[in-house]
Motif scaffolding. Structure first.
Motif, mmCIF file in Angstrom:
data_model
loop_
_atom_site.group_PDB
_atom_site.id
_atom_site.type_symbol
_atom_site.label_atom_id
_atom_site.label_comp_id
_atom_site.label_asym_id
_atom_site.label_seq_id
_atom_site.Cartn_x
_atom_site.Cartn_y
_atom_site.Cartn_z
ATOM 1 N N MET A 10 57.808 11.227 110.210
ATOM 2 C CA MET A 10 58.892 10.316 109.836
ATOM 3 C C MET A 10 59.869 11.088 108.937
ATOM 4 S SD MET A 10 56.644 7.178 108.436
ATOM 5 C CE MET A 10 54.910 7.433 108.553
ATOM 6 N N ALA A 11 61.033 10.491 108.702
ATOM 7 C CA ALA A 11 62.058 11.187 107.903
ATOM 8 C C ALA A 11 61.511 11.622 106.541
ATOM 9 C CB ALA A 11 63.276 10.286 107.739
ATOM 10 N N LYS A 12 60.615 10.834 105.954
ATOM 11 C CA LYS A 12 60.117 11.177 104.613
ATOM 12 C C LYS A 12 59.265 12.463 104.611
ATOM 13 C CE LYS A 12 55.926 8.250 104.562
ATOM 14 N NZ LYS A 12 54.726 8.935 104.429
ATOM 15 N N ASP A 13 58.822 12.889 105.797
ATOM 16 C CA ASP A 13 57.984 14.093 105.894
ATOM 17 C C ASP A 13 58.810 15.382 105.943
ATOM 18 O OD1 ASP A 13 55.779 12.342 106.238
ATOM 19 O OD2 ASP A 13 56.082 12.311 108.410
ATOM 20 N N ILE A 14 60.144 15.259 106.067
ATOM 21 C CA ILE A 14 60.966 16.447 106.345
ATOM 22 C C ILE A 14 60.750 17.589 105.330
ATOM 23 C CG2 ILE A 14 63.362 17.317 106.511
ATOM 24 C CD1 ILE A 14 64.067 14.685 107.954
ATOM 25 N N PRO A 15 60.749 17.328 104.001
ATOM 26 C CA PRO A 15 60.569 18.452 103.076
ATOM 27 C C PRO A 15 59.230 19.171 103.279
ATOM 28 C CG PRO A 15 61.329 16.496 101.896
ATOM 29 C CD PRO A 15 61.003 16.059 103.291
ATOM 30 N N VAL A 16 58.168 18.417 103.549
ATOM 31 C CA VAL A 16 56.853 19.048 103.755
ATOM 32 C C VAL A 16 56.851 19.850 105.056
ATOM 33 C CG1 VAL A 16 54.364 18.640 103.833
ATOM 34 C CG2 VAL A 16 55.827 17.042 102.633
ATOM 35 N N SER A 37 71.229 22.079 107.290
ATOM 36 C CA SER A 37 71.166 22.269 108.747
ATOM 37 C C SER A 37 69.722 22.168 109.223
ATOM 38 C CB SER A 37 71.693 23.649 109.148
ATOM 39 O OG SER A 37 72.978 23.812 108.692
ATOM 40 N N PHE A 38 68.785 22.792 108.489
ATOM 41 C CA PHE A 38 67.368 22.744 108.889
ATOM 42 C C PHE A 38 66.850 21.310 108.835
ATOM 43 C CE2 PHE A 38 66.205 27.446 107.701
ATOM 44 C CZ PHE A 38 67.031 27.883 108.724
ATOM 45 N N ARG A 39 67.281 20.578 107.779
ATOM 46 C CA ARG A 39 66.870 19.165 107.657
ATOM 47 C C ARG A 39 67.312 18.375 108.887
ATOM 48 N NH1 ARG A 39 65.690 16.301 103.374
ATOM 49 N NH2 ARG A 39 65.212 17.391 101.482
ATOM 50 N N LYS A 40 68.577 18.631 109.280
ATOM 51 C CA LYS A 40 69.138 17.904 110.428
ATOM 52 C C LYS A 40 68.384 18.254 111.707
ATOM 53 C CE LYS A 40 73.811 16.980 108.886
ATOM 54 N NZ LYS A 40 75.070 17.650 108.642
ATOM 55 N N LEU A 41 67.982 19.527 111.829
ATOM 56 C CA LEU A 41 67.249 19.941 113.032
ATOM 57 C C LEU A 41 65.898 19.239 113.115
ATOM 58 C CD1 LEU A 41 68.077 23.741 113.066
ATOM 59 C CD2 LEU A 41 68.600 22.108 114.876
ATOM 60 N N VAL A 42 65.220 19.138 111.959
ATOM 61 C CA VAL A 42 63.917 18.451 111.952
ATOM 62 C C VAL A 42 64.122 16.972 112.290
ATOM 63 C CG1 VAL A 42 61.899 17.841 110.565
ATOM 64 C CG2 VAL A 42 62.907 20.087 110.301
ATOM 65 N N LYS A 43 65.176 16.367 111.717
ATOM 66 C CA LYS A 43 65.464 14.951 111.962
ATOM 67 C C LYS A 43 65.706 14.714 113.461
ATOM 68 C CE LYS A 43 66.716 10.811 110.218
ATOM 69 N NZ LYS A 43 66.832 10.009 111.403
ATOM 70 N N GLN A 44 66.409 15.675 114.080
ATOM 71 C CA GLN A 44 66.689 15.566 115.513
ATOM 72 C C GLN A 44 65.380 15.556 116.322
ATOM 73 O OE1 GLN A 44 69.572 18.580 116.354
ATOM 74 N NE2 GLN A 44 69.755 17.923 118.458
ATOM 75 N N TYR A 45 64.436 16.402 115.899
ATOM 76 C CA TYR A 45 63.127 16.426 116.574
ATOM 77 C C TYR A 45 62.433 15.071 116.440
ATOM 78 C CZ TYR A 45 62.082 21.075 118.335
ATOM 79 O OH TYR A 45 62.034 22.199 119.106
ATOM 80 N N ILE A 46 62.600 14.452 115.259
ATOM 81 C CA ILE A 46 61.941 13.159 115.025
ATOM 82 C C ILE A 46 62.612 12.076 115.879
ATOM 83 C CG2 ILE A 46 61.544 11.376 113.255
ATOM 84 C CD1 ILE A 46 61.251 13.684 111.202
ATOM 85 N N ASP A 47 63.945 12.165 116.033
ATOM 86 C CA ASP A 47 64.694 11.088 116.703
ATOM 87 C C ASP A 47 64.797 11.234 118.217
ATOM 88 O OD1 ASP A 47 65.084 10.028 114.224
ATOM 89 O OD2 ASP A 47 67.127 10.767 113.979
#
Ligand SMILES: CC(C)(COP(=O)(O)OP(=O)(O)OC[C@H]1O[C@@H](n2cnc3c(N)ncnc32)[C@H](O)[C@@H]1OP(=O)(O)O)[C@@H](O)C(=O)NCCC(=O)NCCS
Length: 150
Positions: A10-16, A37-47
């Motif tokens: 989930m989005a809350k896991d992104i920093p870990v 940019s890295f945060r956005k890439l991880v978010k894209q994987y989640i979405d």
């Protein structure tokens, strides 16, 4: 380990998740803009519907491993393949069955999505992970070639 649950991230896991990727040896961001940019890439994987990140959660609080997944179409196959770009278990928790749990969850998803195979690449130097994949029934099926452009 019984008190480990594999779940979708989930989005809350992104920093870990970003921390685990650095542990795997992925490049650390040099500037604040890169972190974003890295945060956005991880978010894209989640979405995205054709991508996923699964995390291994210990005792309902601590994320101790992750695997990323991409469902890819091939021109000569009517079904997709499940590609695994990243898999990591935090060092302290290795050799306790967590990697196997993550791969088994990938196998379940691949079956559910009617994929024809699971594929991944592993660097030449990762000799121990090669043994892990072979133990789990993966076959070494080709060579990987890379041309770095920067
Ligand atoms: C590779 C990695 C994901 C494996 O996860 P893990 O949780 O340590 O592995 P598991 O404990 O689930 O091992 C599953 C099985 O593989 C076997 N195995 C694991 N590592 C092994 C090794 N180096 N040699 C032989 N067998 C091995 C285990 O004995 C176990 O066998 P079993 O099912 O008969 O009990 C983990 O060690 C890791 O994150 N390594 C660093 C990052 C990395 O290399 N990632 C892969 C990038 S391609």
């Amino acid at each position: 380990m019984e008190n480990v649950v594999i779940r979708e991230s989930m989005a809350k896991d992104i920093p870990v998740i970003l921390g685990l990727l650095y542990e795997l040896g992925r490049p650390r961001p040099q500037k604040d803009s890169e972190i974003e940019s890295f945060r956005k890439l991880v978010k894209q994987y989640i979405d995205d519907t054709d991508k996923k990140i699964l995390v291994a959660e210990f005792d309902g609080v601590e994320i101790i491993g992750m695997v990323s997944i991409v469902l890819l179409s091939r021109l000569n196959q009517t079904s997709r393949e499940l590609y695994i770009p990243e898999l990591i278990v935090r060092e302290k928790f290795q050799n306790q069955g967590i990697g196997k749990k993550l791969i088994n969850s990938c196998i379940s998803i691949a079956k559910e999505k009617k994929c024809h195979r699971i594929r991944l690449e592993s660097g030449n130097k990762r000799k121990e992970s090669h043994k892990f994949y072979k133990k789990l029934g993966f076959e070494q099926s080709g060579l990987s070639f890379t041309k770095n452009l920067n």
